[in-house]
Design a protein around this motif. Structure first.
Motif, PDB file in Angstrom:
ATOM      1  N   GLY A 162      -6.408  11.234  -2.806  1.00  0.00           N
ATOM      2  CA  GLY A 162      -6.565  12.679  -2.666  1.00  0.00           C
ATOM      3  C   GLY A 162      -5.532  13.307  -1.757  1.00  0.00           C
ATOM      4  N   PHE A 163      -4.588  12.528  -1.239  1.00  0.00           N
ATOM      5  CA  PHE A 163      -3.503  13.071  -0.421  1.00  0.00           C
ATOM      6  C   PHE A 163      -2.284  12.172  -0.593  1.00  0.00           C
ATOM      7  CE2 PHE A 163      -5.982  10.262   2.339  1.00  0.00           C
ATOM      8  CZ  PHE A 163      -5.018   9.424   2.864  1.00  0.00           C
ATOM      9  N   ALA A 164      -1.122  12.690  -0.255  1.00  0.00           N
ATOM     10  CA  ALA A 164       0.134  11.949  -0.365  1.00  0.00           C
ATOM     11  C   ALA A 164       0.700  11.739   1.029  1.00  0.00           C
ATOM     12  CB  ALA A 164       1.125  12.697  -1.256  1.00  0.00           C
ATOM     13  N   ALA A 165       0.300  10.662   1.649  1.00  0.00           N
ATOM     14  CA  ALA A 165       0.742  10.348   3.006  1.00  0.00           C
ATOM     15  C   ALA A 165       0.576   8.848   3.209  1.00  0.00           C
ATOM     16  CB  ALA A 165      -0.077  11.137   4.034  1.00  0.00           C
ATOM     17  N   PRO A 166       1.313   8.264   4.153  1.00  0.00           N
ATOM     18  CA  PRO A 166       1.268   6.806   4.335  1.00  0.00           C
ATOM     19  C   PRO A 166      -0.080   6.315   4.874  1.00  0.00           C
ATOM     20  CG  PRO A 166       2.608   7.837   6.037  1.00  0.00           C
ATOM     21  CD  PRO A 166       2.307   8.902   5.036  1.00  0.00           C
ATOM     22  N   VAL A 167      -0.484   5.137   4.397  1.00  0.00           N
ATOM     23  CA  VAL A 167      -1.713   4.481   4.848  1.00  0.00           C
ATOM     24  C   VAL A 167      -1.311   3.203   5.579  1.00  0.00           C
ATOM     25  CG1 VAL A 167      -3.837   3.326   4.135  1.00  0.00           C
ATOM     26  CG2 VAL A 167      -3.104   5.430   2.978  1.00  0.00           C
ATOM     27  N   HIS A 168      -1.718   3.098   6.839  1.00  0.00           N
ATOM     28  CA  HIS A 168      -1.389   1.931   7.661  1.00  0.00           C
ATOM     29  C   HIS A 168      -2.672   1.183   8.020  1.00  0.00           C
ATOM     30  CE1 HIS A 168       2.721   3.460   8.229  1.00  0.00           C
ATOM     31  NE2 HIS A 168       2.182   4.644   8.468  1.00  0.00           N
ATOM     32  N   THR A 169      -2.557  -0.127   8.178  1.00  0.00           N
ATOM     33  CA  THR A 169      -3.710  -0.959   8.526  1.00  0.00           C
ATOM     34  C   THR A 169      -3.343  -1.899   9.660  1.00  0.00           C
ATOM     35  OG1 THR A 169      -4.517  -0.915   6.252  1.00  0.00           O
ATOM     36  CG2 THR A 169      -5.413  -2.612   7.689  1.00  0.00           C
ATOM     37  N   LEU A 170      -4.193  -1.923  10.681  1.00  0.00           N
ATOM     38  CA  LEU A 170      -4.090  -2.886  11.779  1.00  0.00           C
ATOM     39  C   LEU A 170      -5.213  -3.890  11.600  1.00  0.00           C
ATOM     40  CD1 LEU A 170      -3.413  -0.421  14.742  1.00  0.00           C
ATOM     41  CD2 LEU A 170      -1.741  -1.654  13.340  1.00  0.00           C
ATOM     42  N   VAL A 171      -4.849  -5.159  11.351  1.00  0.00           N
ATOM     43  CA  VAL A 171      -5.816  -6.189  10.979  1.00  0.00           C
ATOM     44  C   VAL A 171      -6.239  -6.979  12.206  1.00  0.00           C
ATOM     45  CG1 VAL A 171      -6.241  -8.202   9.530  1.00  0.00           C
ATOM     46  CG2 VAL A 171      -4.810  -6.339   8.682  1.00  0.00           C
ATOM     47  N   THR A 172      -7.552  -6.987  12.471  1.00  0.00           N
ATOM     48  CA  THR A 172      -8.110  -7.792  13.564  1.00  0.00           C
ATOM     49  C   THR A 172      -8.389  -9.207  13.062  1.00  0.00           C
ATOM     50  OG1 THR A 172     -10.340  -7.067  13.008  1.00  0.00           O
ATOM     51  CG2 THR A 172      -9.143  -5.767  14.623  1.00  0.00           C
ATOM     52  N   GLY A 173      -8.782 -10.077  13.984  1.00  0.00           N
ATOM     53  CA  GLY A 173      -9.072 -11.465  13.626  1.00  0.00           C
ATOM     54  C   GLY A 173      -7.899 -12.379  13.935  1.00  0.00           C
ATOM     55  N   ARG A 174      -8.149 -13.700  13.777  1.00  0.00           N
ATOM     56  CA  ARG A 174      -7.109 -14.694  14.048  1.00  0.00           C
ATOM     57  C   ARG A 174      -6.461 -15.156  12.747  1.00  0.00           C
ATOM     58  NH1 ARG A 174      -9.091 -19.105  15.202  1.00  0.00           N
ATOM     59  NH2 ARG A 174     -11.320 -18.720  14.912  1.00  0.00           N
ATOM     60  N   MET A 608      -5.455  -4.747   1.587  1.00  0.00           N
ATOM     61  CA  MET A 608      -4.923  -3.413   1.904  1.00  0.00           C
ATOM     62  C   MET A 608      -3.433  -3.294   1.605  1.00  0.00           C
ATOM     63  SD  MET A 608      -7.493  -1.613   3.054  1.00  0.00           S
ATOM     64  CE  MET A 608      -6.856  -0.293   4.078  1.00  0.00           C
ATOM     65  N   THR A 609      -2.825  -4.385   1.150  1.00  0.00           N
ATOM     66  CA  THR A 609      -1.379  -4.366   0.942  1.00  0.00           C
ATOM     67  C   THR A 609      -0.972  -3.439  -0.198  1.00  0.00           C
ATOM     68  OG1 THR A 609      -1.150  -6.619   1.792  1.00  0.00           O
ATOM     69  CG2 THR A 609       0.628  -5.791   0.414  1.00  0.00           C
ATOM     70  N   ALA A 610      -1.725  -3.456  -1.306  1.00  0.00           N
ATOM     71  CA  ALA A 610      -1.338  -2.658  -2.476  1.00  0.00           C
ATOM     72  C   ALA A 610      -1.324  -1.166  -2.157  1.00  0.00           C
ATOM     73  CB  ALA A 610      -2.287  -2.947  -3.635  1.00  0.00           C
ATOM     74  N   ILE A 611      -2.355  -0.662  -1.501  1.00  0.00           N
ATOM     75  CA  ILE A 611      -2.420   0.768  -1.195  1.00  0.00           C
ATOM     76  C   ILE A 611      -1.381   1.138  -0.136  1.00  0.00           C
ATOM     77  CG2 ILE A 611      -4.205   0.587   0.589  1.00  0.00           C
ATOM     78  CD1 ILE A 611      -3.925   3.302  -2.115  1.00  0.00           C
ATOM     79  N   ALA A 612      -1.086   0.204   0.783  1.00  0.00           N
ATOM     80  CA  ALA A 612      -0.058   0.476   1.791  1.00  0.00           C
ATOM     81  C   ALA A 612       1.318   0.582   1.137  1.00  0.00           C
ATOM     82  CB  ALA A 612      -0.066  -0.611   2.855  1.00  0.00           C
ATOM     83  N   ASN A 613       1.630  -0.344   0.225  1.00  0.00           N
ATOM     84  CA  ASN A 613       2.934  -0.306  -0.448  1.00  0.00           C
ATOM     85  C   ASN A 613       3.076   0.951  -1.307  1.00  0.00           C
ATOM     86  OD1 ASN A 613       3.589  -2.751   0.703  1.00  0.00           O
ATOM     87  ND2 ASN A 613       2.993  -3.955  -1.085  1.00  0.00           N
TER      88      ASN A 613
END
Length: 691
Positions: A162-174, A608-613
């Protein structure tokens, strides 16, 4: 401030264009003919055309709107594992610090997934859409997710955002997490009671070396029924016996491995609804009488009952000289019913039956043995029970709970619930029992008897036992000491609850779980569990509840109605809960049997890689290597369409959204100014021509 020119023609556009063409031709002829003042004439014509076009200057006072940057923080169940909750809190603290210096930006913090009730797992994008429902797409600067990557609603197409802007993800865990889980591959929903259902499952491992067999234990309703080993990645099947009607909980639990991030998903739960085949009931009427069809109609109306009914029309002591080959009666197949196939029946009913030389004594021994082995007998008696030839004079007396005293009371009376009957599920809450005496029709005959075991749930006059229920080893016996229940069925004097009473009675005899007089039950609605303790005692012990995580809760029960105690628990967890009160235990599942949230719990960057790319964003772990400190990139503003991430930074779009706060309009040819322009242009042309 923006300044624009707008036109509002005083005449229609087509005539204006025609006048413009004519004016251009006249001006061109004047110029080409070198007429004196040709250019002034052309200017005058142009001024006239402009006046007809009615130009005006428009001034807009605009205010630039702030950029909206949503930050979605994952608080789902998998984020509570292996220290991820503390990681998430630290990441949020650092992100807040990074965003403080971001100009003209409003940060919206969205905590998502904390309720844990969704059967579809972690739904972060649904929470994002809800939070941005009031924001125009052009104001969205981007989106930042703080999650372990176990996200189940990431869109496949970036246009669904619904918008055109970058999506970033910070992944927690080991990055070196290990986990073992059990996944069902064949999970039947129903099973026939007394039979077995094939169940299939597979053990999956992440982060392990090799494929060693894994010890697995199988339980039914909390009791272990089988142990074996399963190879990771291979399907394993077994036969699960269905022991009772209602939900049978089958648990498959794999051994916990050292270093696993959680053992929650080492267990898979499969609820199988046990369904009885048709209940087989044998009804034997000793003689035709007014109430005979009451039992037949009731049982035939029950779709779960397969009824076999015999009425003794011609006992051996009644001979009228008619040859056997001329009779249309069916011979009573006593040997087939009471010797060969007796164990195939779930209930045997003797309706006003007395010894008439039809059943040999040995068959009554078979019936008594049938009861002790788990069968059920109901004796609906009349005067026959008090007279010579009574069933109490047969070996069946071994399991009958009351002895006839030799008399029959014949006077009007109203059946009343005994103190035990007010608590017993067979008679508790019968319609009309709220008043004293009850508001149902009277009966006029009952057998005087003396109880030596069991419980009387209905009493006659002077508190004499009228309906006696008893258990005998594995089986059950009921004795109804009146043959006037049919008066209720016929509606005499308002009738009575004959359907409720007789149906509950027959199903209690056939061991219907919901009619057990001593039982602990639990039912979940949302995340609220209601515990019910059915008991004939005067109090109920507290219930100890073990949550899926192993934590315990103590629930005090309160009396809701006679014989029924209730308590509630608002559980914070999904999954199988165990409840015990020292005598009974039960299981109840909250949410889906195997929550998707805990199916795969290892942190991952792939979902989350596909939507980020697709949006020009990025996905990166906050801990790059085991033992590293948490580190997050810088956040900077970038122009629309520019690169939005680097090795140590992530970018959010600088939106150009604005709102008009004021507007001003200045018509060029309106009023004195327009008149002066026109007059000046024509006066100049006339003066030049007159020289």
């Amino acid at each position: 401030m923006n300044l624009d020119v707008a036109f509002a023609p005083l005449i229609p556009l087509v005539p204006l264009i025609a006048l413009g063409v004519a004016g251009a031709v006249v001006a061109a002829l004047c110029v080409l003919g070198r007429t004196r003042g040709a250019w002034l004439r052309a200017g005058a014509i142009a001024c006239l055309l402009l006046a007809l076009a009615n130009p005006s200057f428009t001034r807009e006072d605009r205010e630039t709107l702030t950029n909206i940057l949503p930050v979605v923080v994952d608080r789902s169940g998998s984020q509570t594992l292996d220290g991820r909750g503390a990681q998430t809190d630290e990441v949020r603290r650092q992100v807040e610090a990074r965003l403080q210096g971001l100009p003209n930006t409003e940060v919206r913090w969205i905590e998502a997934g904390q309720d844990g009730t969704s059967a579809d797992g972690t739904e972060l994008f649904a929470a994002l859409r809800t939070a941005l429902a009031d924001v125009p797409p052009e104001r969205v600067a981007g989106a930042l997710f703080v999650t372990d990557g176990v996200v189940h609603d990431a869109p496949a197409d970036a246009r669904d955002l619904g918008f055109a802007a970058p999506v970033h993800t910070l992944v927690t865990g080991r990055p070196d997490e290990r986990d073992r889980r059990v996944a069902l591959t064949h999970s039947p929903r129903f099973g026939i009671v007394g039979q077995a259902q094939r169940v299939g499952f597979r053990v999956h491992e992440t982060g392990f070396q090799g494929g060693r067999p894994v010890p697995v234990v199988v339980r039914r309703d909390g009791e272990e029924i089988e142990r074996f080993e399963a190879f990771p990645g291979e399907e394993t099947t077994f036969e699960a016996p269905i022991s009772h009607a209602g939900v049978n909980f089958i648990e498959i639990e794999a051994e916990t491995a050292p270093g696993e991030i959680t053992a929650v998903n080492n267990r898979a739960v499969l609820p199988i609804d046990g369904v009885r085949e048709k209940l087989r009931v044998l009804l034997v009427s000793g003689e035709p009488h007014a109430g005979e069809r009451t039992w037949r109609n009731l049982l035939k109306a029950d779709a779960s009952v397969d009824l076999v009914h015999f009425t003794i029309l011609r006992p051996p002591d009644k001979q009228d000289g008619t040859p056997i080959n001329e009779l249309s009666l069916i011979a009573f197949p006593t040997r087939e019913l009471f010797a060969q196939k007796i164990d195939e029946f779930d209930l045997i009913i003797f309706d006003r039956y007395a010894r008439q030389g039809i059943l040999p004594i040995i068959y009554f021994e078979n019936i008594a043995r049938y009861v002790r082995n788990g069968g059920a007998v109901l004796v609906a008696s009349g005067p026959d029970y008090a007279e010579p030839g009574s069933l109490f004079e047969t070996p069946l007396a071994q399991v009958l709970p009351a002895e006839p005293m030799g008399g029959v009371l014949e006077r009007a009376f109203k059946a009343e619930l005994s103190p035990v009957g007010r608590k017993h599920p067979v008679t508790r809450g019968l319609p009309g029992s709220e008043t004293t005496p009850p508001s149902w029709a009277p009966w006029f005959r009952m057998v005087d008897s003396r109880m030596h075991e069991g419980e009387s749930v209905l009493n006659g006059p002077d508190e004499r036992p009228l309906l006696v229920l008893a258990r005998e080893d594995k089986g059950r016996v009921a004795l109804l000491l009146s043959d006037h229940a049919w008066l209720w069925a016929r509606g005499f004097d308002g009738g009575g609850p004959h359907v409720d009473l007789l149906r509950r009675l027959s199903h209690w005899l056939m061991q219907e779980p919901d009619l057990e007089e001593e039982a602990l039950r639990a039912k979940a609605t949302g995340k609220t569990i209601v515990f019910e303790r059915q008991t004939l005692k005067d109090d109920a012990a507290p219930v100890e509840v073990t949550l899926p995580s192993g934590a315990t809760r103590r629930i005090e029960l309160k009396e809701a109605e006679p014989g029924l105690w209730r308590g509630e628990l608002e559980t914070p967890e999904l999954g199988l809960h165990r409840a015990v009160d020292g005598t009974f235990s039960t299981l109840v599942n909250v949410g889906p049997p195997n929550p998707r949230e805990f199916t795969e719990v290892t942190s991952t960057a792939t979902r989350m890689t596909a939507i980020a790319n697709a949006t020009g964003g990025s996905v990166r772990r906050v801990v790059a290597e085991a033992g590293d400190d948490i580190a997050i990139p810088r956040v900077v503003q970038v122009a629309a369409g520019a690169r939005a991430s680097g090795s140590d930074w992530i970018g959010v779009r600088q939106a150009d959204a604005s709102v008009v706060r004021g507007i001003g309009i200045l018509p060029v040819f309106a009023g004195v100014l327009g008149l002066l322009l026109l007059l000046g242009a024509f006066a100049a042309a006339w003066a030049r021509e007159g020289r």
